[in-house]
Design an enzyme around this catalytic site. Sequence first.
Site, PDB file in Angstrom:
ATOM      1  N   ASP A   1     -13.540  17.750  34.551  1.00 15.85           N
ATOM      2  CA  ASP A   1     -14.569  18.719  34.942  1.00 15.85           C
ATOM      3  C   ASP A   1     -15.518  18.980  33.768  1.00 15.85           C
ATOM      4  O   ASP A   1     -16.092  20.049  33.630  1.00 15.85           O
ATOM      5  CB  ASP A   1     -13.925  20.034  35.389  1.00 15.85           C
ATOM      6  CG  ASP A   1     -13.060  20.645  34.284  1.00 15.85           C
ATOM      7  OD1 ASP A   1     -13.003  20.057  33.172  1.00 15.85           O
ATOM      8  OD2 ASP A   1     -12.449  21.706  34.502  1.00 15.85           O
TER       9      ASP A   1
ATOM     10  N   SER B   1      -6.367  26.710  27.660  1.00  7.87           N
ATOM     11  CA  SER B   1      -6.005  26.106  28.951  1.00  7.87           C
ATOM     12  C   SER B   1      -5.632  24.630  28.821  1.00  7.87           C
ATOM     13  O   SER B   1      -4.822  24.129  29.596  1.00  7.87           O
ATOM     14  CB  SER B   1      -7.151  26.260  29.960  1.00  7.87           C
ATOM     15  OG  SER B   1      -8.336  25.697  29.446  1.00  7.87           O
TER      16      SER B   1
ATOM     17  N   HIS C   1     -11.772  19.904  30.842  1.00  9.50           N
ATOM     18  CA  HIS C   1     -10.321  19.687  30.910  1.00  9.50           C
ATOM     19  C   HIS C   1     -10.010  18.197  31.093  1.00  9.50           C
ATOM     20  O   HIS C   1     -10.853  17.428  31.538  1.00  9.50           O
ATOM     21  CB  HIS C   1      -9.719  20.514  32.047  1.00  9.50           C
ATOM     22  CG  HIS C   1      -9.881  21.991  31.822  1.00  9.50           C
ATOM     23  ND1 HIS C   1     -10.913  22.709  32.378  1.00  9.50           N
ATOM     24  CD2 HIS C   1      -9.163  22.854  31.076  1.00  9.50           C
ATOM     25  CE1 HIS C   1     -10.815  23.974  31.985  1.00  9.50           C
ATOM     26  NE2 HIS C   1      -9.761  24.092  31.194  1.00  9.50           N
TER      27      HIS C   1
END
Lengths: 241, 241
Positions: free
Chosen positions: A190, A11, A193
């Site tokens: 977070d 991600s 990320h």
Amino acid sequence: MRPKIYLFGDSITEESFSDGGWGSSLANHFSRTADVVLRGYSGYNTRWALKVKEKVFPPPQQSGGGDAPPAAVTVFFGANDASLPDRCSGFQHVPPDEYKQNLLSIVAFLKKQWPSTCIILITPPPIDEAARLLHPYVDNPSGLPERTNEAAGIYAKQCLAAAAECGRPSINLWEKMQQFPGWEKAYLRDGLHLTCNGNKFVFEEVVKRLKEEGISLENLPADLPLISEIDTDNPLKSFDN
Amino acid sequence: MRPKIYLFGDSITEESFSDGGWGSSLANHFSRTADVVLRGYSGYNTRWALKVKEKVFPPPQQSGGGDAPPAAVTVFFGANDASLPDRCSGFQHVPPDEYKQNLLSIVAFLKKQWPSTCIILITPPPIDEAARLLHPYVDNPSGLPERTNEAAGIYAKQCLAAAAECGRPSINLWEKMQQFPGWEKAYLRDGLHLTCNGNKFVFEEVVKRLKEEGISLENLPADLPLISEIDTDNPLKSFDN
């Protein structure tokens, strides 16, 4: 034909073209010299990456045959491998030894396909555990973070060991980010990320490492004449070559 | 193999991967479905674009042969063509009639190469003349702007006429942006190039037009299983197809 730079990862790669993302910054940096190609797969670990590598990077004959080898590939996994096996993201966990072997297998696969391509291994970033609990992305009633910074560090070491073993450049994000006081909030949005500053950090590290490997604005030819090179008295002449 | 979306244009395209740029937003939007490929050339007009089109889009046999046709190409020129002939950017000027013919020639070239590819023509944005004088990019002692909004409007009309003549979708940026009160500062950072909001505006217009042409997240398959589709009890099974 411009050279390509593939970004292969999870991600943190998939979202690298969001505002101020390290992928879009790379594409902007190389806007007239190289194509930055996004191959980020949210949630993927190296075990899954290994399973899909032929689909992500089809052999030259399947992908058209005449494509030149990419200039570089960044391989940026580990954040999901490092999910703790007994917590809420356990299905993404891959043991550290297997993680290292998987990275070596991915590099070997890329090397076989493109012997001259620069392959850069990037470690997972550090983890801010407190922030992980505030930003759960799956139901997590345990009150325990699904990732820890200590575990991420073990995977970072395995990544560096893999890079050393196959003689490839690496970026130790886990260590480098933690050298900055307040890295938890400065670089991570977070706990995992990247913030804008975190993206800038990764962008600058990747540009630096690429440059050390000879892939830079100084070394790559610009695609077509720059406006500064156009003869204002006879512009069309500039395109004769 | 993911479909490609080419962005062909001038500086407003070349810088579209800067922070919050419309190109990077497109790449982020299609992060698992399509590759957004940057072909922006700062300062170029349609006359120069026509001259280099074979180098920008080499015929399939030269570019590998097996590449699928791109899903879409945005053709976004006119801001430089519209430079006034007798002012400091006169060397970039192209007369309105020739601009229209050049656009038609570019579309014909792309259509011949890729008959099924969606080609979207984008008009130049409006011009804020006062801001152009504050941000000259070449020496401009005349005190007169090198571009005017009225001239940009003439080229916008020619662009729409070209799109109508060849039956292609278009985006009338020149008109649409001016419908927003305060467009001069909201959308343009130097009277010509886009602010963050201007980039967002272009991004949303392009996404909308692509969707009308059947190119959308709903219609394009995702590249490899999404994390939400992975069987957490047996993740590897998800990759068997």
